[in-house]
Design a protein around this motif. Structure first.
Motif, short mmCIF file in Angstrom:
data_model
loop_
_atom_site.label_atom_id
_atom_site.label_comp_id
_atom_site.label_asym_id
_atom_site.label_seq_id
_atom_site.Cartn_x
_atom_site.Cartn_y
_atom_site.Cartn_z
N PRO A 106 0.83 -1.21 0.00
CA PRO A 106 0.00 0.00 0.00
C PRO A 106 0.86 1.26 0.00
N ALA A 107 0.27 2.33 -0.47
CA ALA A 107 0.98 3.60 -0.49
C ALA A 107 1.26 4.09 0.93
N SER A 108 2.36 4.84 1.08
CA SER A 108 2.78 5.30 2.42
C SER A 108 2.37 6.74 2.68
N ARG A 109 1.61 7.35 1.72
CA ARG A 109 1.17 8.74 1.89
C ARG A 109 -0.35 8.80 1.89
N PRO A 110 -0.93 9.77 2.62
CA PRO A 110 -2.39 9.93 2.57
C PRO A 110 -2.83 10.41 1.18
N SER A 111 -3.98 9.89 0.74
CA SER A 111 -4.46 10.21 -0.60
C SER A 111 -5.97 10.10 -0.62
N SER A 112 -6.56 10.75 -1.60
CA SER A 112 -8.00 10.61 -1.80
C SER A 112 -8.35 9.28 -2.45
N LEU A 113 -7.32 8.57 -2.91
CA LEU A 113 -7.53 7.27 -3.54
C LEU A 113 -7.17 6.16 -2.55
N ALA A 114 -7.60 4.95 -2.85
CA ALA A 114 -7.28 3.81 -1.99
C ALA A 114 -5.78 3.60 -1.92
N ALA A 115 -5.33 3.14 -0.76
CA ALA A 115 -3.89 2.97 -0.54
C ALA A 115 -3.28 1.95 -1.48
N THR A 116 -4.10 1.01 -1.98
CA THR A 116 -3.58 -0.04 -2.88
C THR A 116 -3.79 0.29 -4.35
#
Length: 693
Positions: free
Chosen positions: A196-206
């Motif tokens: 999963p991504a390590s930054r906050p995002s408006s999209l899903a972490a994966t």
């Protein structure tokens, strides 16, 4: 008197069904672009394609050769946009995507081979991005983090890798880079991280595919270039993208447009993908390119340029090779010298070359299904005062299919109709072979520009066993040969006479000795019908008298059983029909002829005095429908009609005692499906007329 007597079998007008010539067009596959454009995939071509055109383009990307005692090895970072719109068309109404064929991966793989051949010690890396980078150093330490000072972020790139570096087990650096460009469809990279991504995002972490953070791609490329072995002037970015920044991670929003400033970027070549009729780069790309040109990074930054394409599957490789790779490599122009083509175990050497094309002495045949074409181009160049050569290989795979899909861009077909096969007998064309045609000439007319030295055709029956190979010699615009034929159940192969049964058709086949796919075949139906035409006398003299009152317009008598209708060929009817001559006295009053024939005919009898004065004439036709009503001859293989003179002049008066000349001309008519030739018999005879009163 001339008498035509041949064998006849009336029972079969058609011994076999008519099989027409199997004419078709045959085509050359013509290359309008360098073969490297087609070396990474199978080329599907229609079944009509059976040759490779002898003219093949020179590959301009390989006329640049690294030279010098210490040749420059550039450092190149590919910055590749892999956002969803590249494959699925999320931003396009057509839903086609801007790179639906994954050219950004497939073509870059091919380009890596080209770079490795020209500059094997060059180093190449890749920053593949969406809203995040596609690789993660936690998956494999080979990947390098784009944020070495920030352990909370794990976006990673493929570091600069020397192309000829040995990775063990026979693998080189170029092989590793190509493997990392492998995808499973729709742009999904095989080795992309699943973490999963390590930054906050408006999209899903994966979510690996949505969002477009161009600045992130450039940050990674600049980080990678810190380890470059090449001097700044030999460092390059190649940027492939279809859009502008969108949906970046929350913490990166402030950096969204940093790439436009061009700060710290090496010389950059940008290719903008857009599925539209006339694509142009957006203003952000234009501004970025201009900024990079003057950012002071190196003396080569002024080479930076941008391009726009809408058919990456066919345009990308050529653009990368010609407009980007050539300027990148420190080079000298190479001169194309020779080319070698190997197909099916046969080697072909080019006959000539210019700046655009290699030309081979002849077109090259391809196989029935799949063909591997090995091309090797040789270029000549000067290095440190010495003349050297460089060989560049290409491997093409051709697949002949039944499909109707158009050829890919850069390939065309040059087509023409095949040649023709004809049969002749005594100089006359034959469409249906009959029992009369015991000696036949073959005319093979080849397509324009084709030659056939020492060629031959095979002649065979459709069902029987005989086979004859007929050698052909040059004629006037065609190749010609001869063979005999007979109906015989015993085959004698090789005697130049075709033995066959009445139920066979006769098949003539030409196979081009240079290409077994180039076949001309024609089947000629056989009808076991002979031409039979006999003109037999009826009395040498007649006893004329006024036994029967004259009938106006009837100076001749046609005698046959059956209700037969004869049609005047010209003029008015001047005869009557009788079913038979009942008595010897009836027969004695006439002179004339018995016509025995095998098919419909036209008859003309002219009567003259022995001094050449015209007396009378009869001229009529028995068509095939009426011919079948005539009485059969005694042997039963023909039908017959008596054509008798009633001893009267054309005015209806009785002729005087004396000698008269009968000129009889009988023409057997052409009957489609039975006989294609006319047969003519002309008979002269002298008869006597004796007046009883």
């Amino acid at each position: 008197m001339r008498v035509f007597t041949f064998r006849l079998t009336v029972s079969a007008f058609f011994a076999s069904a008519y099989l027409p010539v199997q004419s078709a067009q045959i085509c050359n596959l013509v290359f309008a672009k360098c073969p490297s454009n087609f070396a990474t995939a199978t080329i599907n071509v229609p079944k009509d394609v059976i040759w490779l055109d002898p003219v093949i383009p020179v590959c301009s990307e390989n006329v640049q050769v690294v030279t010098g005692s210490k040749p420059t090895s550039p450092s190149i970072m590919f910055i590749i946009d892999n956002s969803g719109s590249m494959s699925t068309g999320e931003v396009d109404d057509s839903n086609r995507g801007n790179d639906p064929d994954e050219a950004r991966f497939r073509v870059v793989k091919a380009l890596l081979d080209t770079i490795a051949m020209s500059a094997p010690t060059a180093e190449v890396g890749m920053a593949i991005f969406t809203r995040r980078l596609q690789f993660d150093h936690r998956d494999n330490p080979f990947f390098k983090t784009a944020f070495p000072a920030d352990t909370s972020q794990h976006d990673s790139y493929v570091p600069l890798t020397t192309l000829n570096q040995d990775f063990g087990n026979g693998a080189k650096g170029v092989d590793t880079l190509k493997a990392l460009l492998s995808y499973t469809g729709n742009g999904n990279l095989v080795y992309a991280t699943k973490l999963p991504a390590s930054r906050p995002s408006s999209l899903a972490a994966t979510n690996l595919r949505d969002g477009t953070d161009i600045s992130l791609g450039f940050e990674a490329a600049k980080e990678a270039m810190k380890a470059a072995k090449a001097a700044p002037a030999d460092q390059y970015f190649i940027f492939l993208s279809d859009g502008e920044p969108s949906t970046v991670d929350i913490s990166r929003d402030a950096f969204r447009n940093d790439f436009i400033k061009g700060v710290g970027a090496a010389t950059t070549f940008t290719i903008f993908f857009k599925n539209s009729p006339n694509p142009t780069a957006p203003q952000t790309i234009i501004d970025m390119t201009e900024a990079i040109k003057i950012n002071g990074y190196s003396t080569s930054n002024s080479k930076s340029a941008h391009f726009a394409i809408n058919l990456p599957g066919s345009q990308l490789l050529t653009l990368l090779q010609n407009s980007i790779l050539n300027p990148i490599l420190a080079n000298t122009p190479g001169k194309p010298v020779t080319a070698v083509m190997e197909v099916g175990g046969t080697r072909y050497n080019s006959a000539s070359v210019n700046t655009q094309n290699f030309t081979f002495p002849q077109r090259v045949p391809i196989g029935a299904t799949q063909t591997t074409v090995n091309l090797t181009y040789t270029y000549q160049y000067t290095d440190s005062g010495k003349t050297k050569t460089k060989d560049v290989p290409y491997v093409l795979t051709l697949n002949r299919t039944n499909g109707s899909a158009p050829l890919v861009d850069g390939l065309t077909m040059a087509c023409q109709e095949q040649g023709t096969i004809s049969l002749f007998n005594k100089g006359n064309p034959v469409n249906i072979v009959t029992a009369d045609h015991n000696d036949l000439d073959i005319h093979l007319t080849l397509a324009n520009g084709e030659t056939c030295n020492g060629c031959k055709v095979e002649v065979k029956p459709s069902k029987s066993a005989d086979r004859e190979n007929v050698k052909l010699d040059p004629g006037s615009g065609y190749q010609t040969g001869n063979f005999g034929r007979e109906t015989n159940a015993t085959a004698v192969p090789g005697d130049n006479k075709l033995q066959h049964l009445p139920t066979d058709s006769i098949i003539v086949t030409y196979v081009n000795p240079d290409n077994p796919l180039d076949v001309i075949r024609k089947a000629f139906p056989y009808s076991d019908v002979s031409t039979v035409l006999n003109v037999i006398r009826h009395n040498d003299y007649s006893r004329a008298g006024d036994l029967v009152p004259p009938v106006t317009g009837q100076q001749f008598v046609l005698v046959t059983s059956g209700a037969v209708t004869a049609s005047p060929t010209q003029g008015a009817k001047n005869w009557s029909m009788l079913p038979a001559l009942l008595t010897a006295k009836d027969s004695l009053r006439y002179v004339g002829n018995v016509i025995q024939a095998s098919r419909a005919f036209k008859c003309e009898i002219q009567i003259f005095t022995n001094l050449g004065q015209f007396v009378n004439k009869i001229d009529f036709t028995i068509p095939q429908t009426e011919f079948a009503k005539l009485a059969k001859s005694p042997k039963g293989n023909t039908r017959q009609l008596r054509v008798l003179w009633d001893n009267r002049t054309s005015s209806g008066n009785l002729a005087g005692t004396g000698a008269y000349v009968l000129k009889t001309t009988v023409t057997l008519l052409r009957i489609p499906g039975i006989a294609e030739d006319e047969a003519v018999s002309t008979d002269y005879r002298v008869v006597g007329v004796l007046r009883d009163q």
